[in-house]
Design an enzyme around this catalytic site. Structure first.
Site, short mmCIF file in Angstrom:
data_model
loop_
_atom_site.label_atom_id
_atom_site.label_comp_id
_atom_site.label_asym_id
_atom_site.label_seq_id
_atom_site.Cartn_x
_atom_site.Cartn_y
_atom_site.Cartn_z
CG ASP A 117 54.58 -69.10 -18.61
OD1 ASP A 117 53.77 -68.30 -18.67
OD2 ASP A 117 55.77 -69.01 -17.97
NE ARG B 160 60.62 -60.39 -6.21
CZ ARG B 160 59.70 -60.87 -7.18
NH1 ARG B 160 60.18 -61.98 -7.89
NH2 ARG B 160 58.70 -60.64 -7.40
C1 SAM Z 1 52.36 -61.56 -16.07
S1 SAM Z 1 52.37 -63.31 -16.88
C2 SAM Z 1 50.88 -63.18 -18.12
C3 SAM Z 1 49.97 -63.99 -17.90
C4 SAM Z 1 48.60 -64.04 -18.58
N1 SAM Z 1 49.13 -64.05 -20.10
C5 SAM Z 1 48.02 -62.77 -18.35
O1 SAM Z 1 47.96 -61.94 -19.33
O2 SAM Z 1 47.18 -63.07 -17.29
C6 SAM Z 1 53.84 -63.23 -17.80
C7 SAM Z 1 53.92 -64.54 -18.20
O3 SAM Z 1 54.91 -64.61 -19.18
C8 SAM Z 1 55.87 -65.72 -19.21
N2 SAM Z 1 57.33 -65.33 -19.92
C9 SAM Z 1 58.23 -64.36 -19.68
N3 SAM Z 1 58.94 -64.67 -20.69
C10 SAM Z 1 58.72 -65.46 -21.37
C11 SAM Z 1 59.31 -66.36 -22.52
N4 SAM Z 1 60.44 -65.95 -23.10
N5 SAM Z 1 58.80 -67.41 -23.15
C12 SAM Z 1 57.58 -67.73 -22.48
N6 SAM Z 1 56.90 -67.33 -21.65
C13 SAM Z 1 57.46 -66.19 -21.00
C14 SAM Z 1 56.23 -65.60 -17.52
O4 SAM Z 1 56.71 -66.87 -17.26
C15 SAM Z 1 54.84 -65.28 -16.86
O5 SAM Z 1 54.22 -66.60 -16.70
#
Ligand code: SAM
Length: 293
Positions: free
Chosen positions: A162, A55
């Site tokens: 996010d 990646r």
């Molecule tokens: C798999 S997506 C989930 C999206 C949505 N909540 C759903 O369930 O469909 C996970 C998201 O968490 C965010 N994320 C991961 N670590 C984070 C952090 N420390 N603070 C804020 N957002 C975070 C990522 O950028 C990503 O957009």
């Protein structure tokens, strides 16, 4: 089921892993894992080394860096500049409209009829880890449809946050390929989306009435939260799967402080609060309600 940051993502392509970059050594991998954990809470286990290499290879090429040591040095000197690109490369933004549909049925059938709980005039919902926006727009559809049965003049708002600026830019744009709308009923598509024409053929734009309900903000859940006040419900779904036990415990405690007694917290389908927090009752499939203190 082990669902970690890299598993929902696309597999490493030939082009990523080929090329002239040397392999990612143990020392550099440890450094990257520590950096990612400290800044985002995402845990990269030792078995993720190959995937991280695949990646991040693109990042090294984009930055014209010769090897992994140079990348680690770059991270040490410019942590803020590179954090977004690094976390975006190793985490996933996979999401969908009305993902885990039972949560939205519960929101319209149980949460909203009993709300607002925070104040007589305000209704606040937080989509924490909103990715590219499908989750908060799904909440907004439910909220907009429920508005007539809510107390008159109520001020209802959704905060969507996010870590990833790229994901947030897509979310704020509110423009999706038609094939992304599969989880949405035909009736809702007609009501809440405007079909693109000409250069935007094949795309659909979220109705401005939904956009008005949502404020998008960049926010790292591990850092301090600038917003004040409480929320009637918090959606934090498919985010904490990347976090270790301590990070989850801390986060759940902070969520509890942002919810009134009876406020709801929604987690993702493979996430649980079991053994991590005593402030909530599990009242449905990954649906938690804050206990009355
Ligand atoms: C798999 S997506 C989930 C999206 C949505 N909540 C759903 O369930 O469909 C996970 C998201 O968490 C965010 N994320 C991961 N670590 C984070 C952090 N420390 N603070 C804020 N957002 C975070 C990522 O950028 C990503 O957009």
């Amino acid at each position: 089921m082990d669902r970690s940051a890299l598993q929902e993502s696309a597999p490493t392509t030939q082009a990523d892993s080929a090329g002239s970059l040397p392999g990612l050594g143990e020392k550099e991998f440890q450094f990257l894992a520590r950096f990612v954990y400290q800044h985002s809470g995402i845990v990269l286990g030792p078995h993720k080394r190959q995937l991280v290499q695949g990646r991040l290879g693109k990042r090294l090429r984009a930055l014209r860096l010769a090897d992994w040591r140079a990348y680690c040095e770059y991270l040490s000197t410019q942590p803020d500049d590179e954090l977004d690109a690094l976390v975006s490369a190793i985490s996933t933004n996979v999401t969908a409209f009305f993902r885990e549909a039972h949560h939205f049925d519960f929101l319209s059938g149980k949460v909203l009829p009993e709300s607002p709980t925070t104040s007589a005039q305000q209704l606040r919902i937080w989509s924490a880890g909103c990715s590219t926006g499908e989750e908060p727009y799904s909440i907004a559809m439910i909220l907009a449809e429920a508005m007539q049965s809510l107390p008159k003049g109520i001020d209802a708002k959704i905060l969507a946050t996010d870590l990833s600026p790229q994901a947030l830019a897509t979310a704020e744009g509110g423009l999706y390929r038609i094939d992304r709308l599969t989880g949405i009923s035909e009736e809702r598509r007609q009501r809440w989306f405007q079909r693109g024409t000409g250069a935007l053929a094949g795309m659909a734009r979220v109705h401005p009435r939904l956009c008005k309900l949502i404020t998008f903000r960049r926010l790292n859940l591990l850092k301090s939260w600038p917003m004040r006040g409480q929320f009637d419900a918090i959606f934090c779904r498919n985010v904490v799967i990347y976090f270790n036990k301590e990070t989850k415990q801390d986060l759940f405690q902070r969520f509890a402080a942002r919810l009134p007694d009876g406020g709801h917290l929604f987690l993702g389908h493979s996430e649980s609060m079991h053994g991590l927090n005593e402030d909530f009752d599990l009242i449905g499939r990954t649906i938690y309600r804050k206990k009355v203190s």
